[in-house]
Design a protein around this motif. Structure first.
Motif, PDB file in Angstrom:
ATOM      1  N   ARG A 175       0.838  -1.192   0.000  1.00 57.39           N
ATOM      2  CA  ARG A 175       0.000   0.000   0.000  1.00 57.39           C
ATOM      3  C   ARG A 175       0.872   1.240   0.000  1.00 57.39           C
ATOM      4  N   ARG A 200       1.310  11.188  -1.228  1.00 56.53           N
ATOM      5  CA  ARG A 200       0.492  12.183  -1.902  1.00 56.53           C
ATOM      6  C   ARG A 200       1.136  13.549  -1.753  1.00 56.53           C
ATOM      7  N   SER A 230       0.114  17.999  -2.379  1.00 57.52           N
ATOM      8  CA  SER A 230      -1.046  18.890  -2.445  1.00 57.52           C
ATOM      9  C   SER A 230      -1.373  19.259  -3.899  1.00 57.52           C
ATOM     10  N   LEU A 244      -2.968  18.547  -7.061  1.00 63.94           N
ATOM     11  CA  LEU A 244      -4.012  17.618  -7.488  1.00 63.94           C
ATOM     12  C   LEU A 244      -3.705  17.013  -8.850  1.00 63.94           C
ATOM     13  N   LEU A 246      -6.636   6.897  -9.278  1.00 65.45           N
ATOM     14  CA  LEU A 246      -7.477   7.738 -10.140  1.00 65.45           C
ATOM     15  C   LEU A 246      -6.970   7.714 -11.581  1.00 65.45           C
ATOM     16  N   ARG A 294     -21.084  12.861 -15.028  1.00 66.97           N
ATOM     17  CA  ARG A 294     -19.702  12.988 -14.581  1.00 66.97           C
ATOM     18  C   ARG A 294     -19.555  14.240 -13.734  1.00 66.97           C
ATOM     19  N   THR A 312     -16.791  16.565 -11.911  1.00 64.89           N
ATOM     20  CA  THR A 312     -15.348  16.875 -11.846  1.00 64.89           C
ATOM     21  C   THR A 312     -15.040  17.866 -10.729  1.00 64.89           C
ATOM     22  N   ARG A 317     -13.823  19.449  -7.351  1.00 59.60           N
ATOM     23  CA  ARG A 317     -12.726  19.123  -6.454  1.00 59.60           C
ATOM     24  C   ARG A 317     -12.313  20.386  -5.702  1.00 59.60           C
ATOM     25  N   SER A 318     -11.642  20.190  -4.580  1.00 62.14           N
ATOM     26  CA  SER A 318     -11.051  21.320  -3.867  1.00 62.14           C
ATOM     27  C   SER A 318      -9.611  20.963  -3.572  1.00 62.14           C
ATOM     28  N   SER A 319      -8.863  21.907  -3.046  1.00 65.43           N
ATOM     29  CA  SER A 319      -7.451  21.637  -2.765  1.00 65.43           C
ATOM     30  C   SER A 319      -7.281  20.859  -1.459  1.00 65.43           C
ATOM     31  N   LEU A 373      -7.234  17.757   0.416  1.00 64.09           N
ATOM     32  CA  LEU A 373      -7.146  16.345   0.046  1.00 64.09           C
ATOM     33  C   LEU A 373      -8.055  15.482   0.908  1.00 64.09           C
ATOM     34  N   LYS A 374      -8.636  14.457   0.295  1.00 63.72           N
ATOM     35  CA  LYS A 374      -9.340  13.454   1.078  1.00 63.72           C
ATOM     36  C   LYS A 374      -8.353  12.785   2.035  1.00 63.72           C
ATOM     37  N   GLN A 375      -8.735  12.668   3.277  1.00 64.81           N
ATOM     38  CA  GLN A 375      -7.906  11.992   4.258  1.00 64.81           C
ATOM     39  C   GLN A 375      -8.254  10.504   4.307  1.00 64.81           C
ATOM     40  N   ASP A 376      -7.367   9.698   4.857  1.00 64.52           N
ATOM     41  CA  ASP A 376      -7.727   8.317   5.129  1.00 64.52           C
ATOM     42  C   ASP A 376      -8.897   8.309   6.112  1.00 64.52           C
ATOM     43  N   ASN A 436     -13.692  12.809  -8.031  1.00 69.47           N
ATOM     44  CA  ASN A 436     -12.540  11.951  -7.735  1.00 69.47           C
ATOM     45  C   ASN A 436     -12.463  11.550  -6.264  1.00 69.47           C
ATOM     46  N   LEU A 445     -14.838   8.813  -5.670  1.00 69.92           N
ATOM     47  CA  LEU A 445     -14.305   7.557  -6.230  1.00 69.92           C
ATOM     48  C   LEU A 445     -13.336   6.908  -5.237  1.00 69.92           C
ATOM     49  N   LEU A 446     -12.422   7.722  -4.730  1.00 64.61           N
ATOM     50  CA  LEU A 446     -11.451   7.197  -3.759  1.00 64.61           C
ATOM     51  C   LEU A 446     -12.152   6.738  -2.484  1.00 64.61           C
TER      52      LEU A 446
END
Lengths: 468, 468
Positions: A205, A209, A211, A213, A326, B205, B207, B209-211, B213-216, B322, B325-326
Motif C-alpha cells: 500500500r 500524496r 497537495s 491535485l 485515479l 460525470r 469533476t 474538487r477542492s485543494s 485532500l481526502k484523508q484516510d 474523484n 471515487l477514492l
C-alpha cells in the motif's frame, strides 16, 4: 559487515527513468562495491547535471533490437556490469549479450522489446509474466553456468521474495515451528504447508500524496508510469492454491511450463482484491501481474514425484497511491489510450505518506501475518536525493542485487529465489525504513473471533477476496 | 411565464441535509409558488442561522415508524406540502400519511425505514429500487386519485426523465424523424425503436474538487454520503434491451412486477461501466442503482399485447467526483464499514469543476448523442448560497417538482414519467447551467469510422461496456 568485495569493472546503466535516478545516488554513497566508472545509456536524458557533476557519463541512444550490440560493444568489456532499468529493451537479449561478453547483469523485471506486451500475434497466455519467465528459464538452461545475471531484482519483484522467506521464518518462530529442510536448505513449500498457510499476498500500500491535485488527462504515479501501465494491461496472474474449490470466472491455465500459476482473461489493473497492510489495515488492492507470482509459485509448490501435494494461492495485491488509482480509473475509461501528461510524485516538497511493501501470510494458527518494509517519504528523502519511498525500496533491491552478483559472480541466470535472502536483506536493510511484523485478525469475510477460526477455514477461498 | 399559482399551505421539510440546505434558498428566491411558511423537521439541525433569519422554523425530531404520525399531526393540515429530503424515513409511509391528510408530497427517491436497504429477511431482489418501486406502484393502485405525491423527483431520479424526453425530441429533430403518437401523446418507446436506439445511459460525470485532500478514513462527496453509500450497496440494476444476446454473469430476473429491469448480484458501486459525457469524453462510470432505471424501463418498453417488441438497455453510469471515487474504493476495501469522517465538498472556497448530468442515447444513425445539463460550481454559487453544481441540479428538480404538483394538485402518486417534461424543464432551466446536446463517435469498443457503423452494430452489446 563483510569486506568490500573486489569489482574493477564499469557499471553501465540502461535507462534513465525514475528508478535509475533513484539508484545512482545510492550506488555513489554505499561502500559494498567499488564504483569506478558509471555510464548511462538512454534514449532521453534530462536533468542530469547533479549526476554529471559526480562523474557519471551519459550516452543518448535508444537500444533497439537491431543496433543494441553495436552500441554496447563500444562500452562493455569482460567484468563489467550491465544494469538494465529501461523499458522496451529486451531482458533476454541483454542477458545473452552480457553472457557472451563475460559481463554481469541485473534487471528489475523481464522486459520484451517494444510492443512485446501487446504483440497481436501472441495469445494472452504468451503475453503473461509467466510466459516471459518461461522464456528466461529456457535461456538459463541453454546458457548454463557463466557470469551472474540477476533477473527481476527490484523491490517487487526482487526484495519481496527475500521478505517472503524472512517473514516465513518469523512466523515459524512465533508458531514455535521447526524449519523443515531439503537438499538446498530450508524447504519453503513444506514450511508453508506445515504452518497451514493457504493464501499469500505480496501486499503493498502506497499512501504517498502531495497537495498538487491530479489533473484530467494526467497519469500520476510514484514510479514509472509506463511500467505500471504495461503490467496493468497484462492479464492478471496468480499461483493457484491446492485448497481452492471454485475455479474463477475467466481463469485459464497455460499449456506450457510448470503450470503452477494461472491467469485471468482480464487486464490485471481491472481486478480488485481485498487485502491488508499495516498502513490503514484492510484495503482494496489491484491484482497487478508481477514476476514473483510465477517464481514463488514454483518455490512454494510441493510435489511427491509428479503428484501435486501443496501450493498456496499467491499473487500481488497493490494499492497504489491515490493519484495512481485515479489515473488507472481514468486510463481504463479512455479505453487504455494513454493520458497526454505524466507526473512522478517526487519533486513536490510537501509530499507526505509512506509505502508498505510486504507479504501477507494467511490461513495459519495466527490467522494472518504481514511482514515487510514500511518506509515514509520523509525517511527516504533524509537518506538520498531524487527518491520517494517507493523508488528507494526499488533502489535498495537493485543495490543488494548488484552486491550479491559481485559477491557471487559465476552463477549464470538467477532469480531472487536462488539468492541468499539473509545477505540480500542485510545490504538492503538501511533503506527499508521500519521492518514490521504484524499479526491481524482480518480476513476477506470480515474479522472472525479466534475461537471460530478453525470452523471458518473456508474464508480463505479465492472467491471471498474478489466478492464485494 | 405562467401566472403564479395559488398555494396557501405550509411547506414542511423532512430532513436538513445537503439537499434540504441547497433547496431552501432556491425556494425563497423563486416566484412560481408563494412560500408562506416553512418548517424543517430533522433529527440533527446544525448551522441553521441563515435559515432562521429568513423565517424558517426548525423542529429537532427524528421521524420513526412508531411516532411519525404523532409528530406530523402537530404540523400538517390539508393543503400543506410535505417535502421529504431525509434518509431512513419511509416514503411509502409518508405518502400514505399525506394522502390521508389531503397534503401534497414530494421526495427524491423511495426511501425505506432505517435498515430497509439491508434487511436480512429480504432477498437481494426485494432490496432493489425495482422492488421499492413495485411497492409504490401497489400503493398508487390502492390509493387511486387524490392529492398529488411526486415520487423520486430530484436531479436523478427526477429531472433525468425529463431530459430523456427532451433529448429524444432533439435527436428526432436531427434525424428528421416524426414523433410517433399514442393515446397519451408521444410514444417514447416507439420513438426509441424507430430511431434505432439500443442503449441509454443516464450518464453523469462530476469533476468538482477542492485543494483539501481526502484523508484516510474519510468519505468525501458532493452530496449526501449516506445516500451514495446506500444506493452503492444495493444491487446494480438495468433495463435489459431486446438487442442483447449475452446474459451477464451474476444477472438475475425478478419474480414480480413488469420484469422490464434485471439486477446483478453485485453491489452497484462495484460495477464499472464505460460511458461518455461532454466533460472529458470517455470515462469509467459506476452502475449505481437508481429509481429511473426501473421507471424508464417501463416507459421505453414496447409490447404488442403481451409480446415484447422492443426495449433499450438502460441504466445509470456515474463518475462521481474523484474524492468520492477514492472514498468508495476505500469503503469497499474496508468491507463496507463506514469511514469515521464525512465531508461534503461544499464549503471549500477554492473548489473548481462541474457536474454534467444527461442521457447518452446510443446505437442510432448518429452513433451516440448526449443531452443534458452541464453546470459549473462557479455558476451554482453565483446563483445561490449553500450549493455546489450537484446540489443545485437536485434542488432544481425539487423546485420544479413542487411547482408541478401545486399546478396539478389532484393526480395521486406520480412518477416523473407521468409529468409534463416541458413545464418541469421550464421551471428548472435557470439552474441547470448550459443545456448541451452533443453527438459523439465514441462507442464502448472504441471510435469507429462512420462508414463501418452499420457493420459494427454488435458494438452496443452490454458485454462491451463492462469489458476492459
Amino acid at each position: 559487515m563483510q569486506h568490500r568485495v573486489k569489482f574493477t569493472g564499469h557499471l553501465i546503466f540502461i535507462g534513465f527513468g525514475s528508478i535509475a535516478r533513484a539508484t545512482l545516488p545510492l550506488l555513489l554513497r554505499q561502500d559494498h562495491v567499488p564504483v569506478n566508472q558509471i555510464t548511462v545509456i538512454a534514449p532521453v536524458i534530462e536533468k542530469n547535471i547533479w549526476f554529471k557533476e559526480r562523474g557519471i557519463c551519459f550516452v543518448r541512444k535508444a537500444l533497439t533490437e537491431h543496433i543494441f550490440t553495436q552500441t554496447l560493444d563500444r562500452f562493455i568489456k569482460p567484468g563489467d556490469f550491465i544494469v538494465n532499468l529501461s523499458v522496451e529493451v529486451s531482458s533476454l537479449a541483454l542477458m545473452t549479450y552480457a553472457f557472451s561478453k563475460g559481463a554481469l547483469y541485473l534487471d528489475t523485471c523481464i522486459e520484451p522489446w517494444a510492443g512485446g506486451y501487446d504483440d497481436p500475434s501472441l495469445d494472452l497466455s504468451h503475453r503473461t509474466n509467466y510466459a516471459l519467465r518461461y522464456q528466461m528459464l529456457g535461456l538459463r538452461k541453454k546458457l548454463g553456468n557463466g557470469p551472474t545475471a540477476v533477473v527481476a531484482h527490484g523491490a517487487n519483484p526482487g526484495l519481496i521474495s527475500h521478505l517472503l522467506k524472512a517473514g516465513l521464518v518469523e512466523l515459524a518462530v512465533q508458531l514455535n515451528h521447526r524449519l523443515p529442510q531439503n537438499r538446498e536448505g530450508v524447504d519453503w513449500a513444506r514450511l508453508c504447508m506445515e504452518t497451514g498457510i493457504k493464501v499469500i499476498h505480496f501486499a503493498e500500500r502506497d499512501t504517498q500524496r502531495s497537495s498538487r491535485l491530479k489533473q484530467d488527462d494526467e497519469f500520476v504515479n510514484t514510479w514509472s508510469v509506463e511500467g505500471l501501465i504495461n503490467e496493468g494491461h497484462q492479464s492478471a496472474e496468480l499461483g493457484w492454491g491446492t485448497h481452492e474449490r471454485t475455479w474463477p470466472t475467466s481463469a485459464r491455465r497455460h499449456r506450457f511450463g510448470s503450470r503452477n500459476a494461472i491467469y485471468l482473461e482480464r487486464p490485471s489493473a481491472t481486478v480488485p482484491v481485498k487485502t491488508w497492510t499495516p498502513l490503514g489495515g484492510p484495503c482494496l488492492g489491484l491484482m497487478i501481474t508481477h514476476h514473483e507470482t510465477a517464481s514463488t509459485a514454483d518455490l512454494l509448490t510441493l510435489k511427491d514425484q509428479q503428484k501435486l501435494i501443496y501450493r498456496p494461492t499467491l499473487h500481488y495485491a497493490y494499492h497504489p497511491c491515490n493519484d495512481a488509482l485515479l489515473s488507472i480509473h481514468e486510463l481504463i475509461g479512455r479505453g487504455w489510450q494513454s493520458q497526454h501528461q505524466q507526473r512522478i510524485l517526487n519533486g513536490e516538497v510537501d509530499s507526505i505518506g509512506a509505502d508498505a511493501l510486504g507479504v501477507l501470510l494467511m490461513g495459519h494458527e495466527l490467522n494472518a501475518y504481514w511482514f515487510g518494509s514500511v518506509l515514509t517519504i520523509d525517511e527516504a528523502r533524509a537518506l538520498l536525493p531524487f527518491n520517494n519511498a517507493t523508488s528507494l525500496q526499488v533502489a535498495a533491491g537493485v543495490l543488494s542485487g548488484i552486491v550479491w552478483a559481485v559477491e557471487n559472480p559465476d552463477r549464470g541466470i538467477v532469480e531472487p529465489e536462488q539468492m541468499g535472502y539473509e545477505r540480500v536483506l542485510e545490504v538492503a536493510r538501511p533503506y527499508l525504513g521500519t521492518l514490521v511484523g504484524k499479526q491481524t485478525d482480518w480476513r476477506p469475510t470480515g474479522v472472525v473471533p479466534k475461537s471460530s477460526q478453525d470452523a471458518a477455514a473456508d474464508d480463505w477461498q479465492f472467491e471471498h477476496f474478489t466478492r464485494f
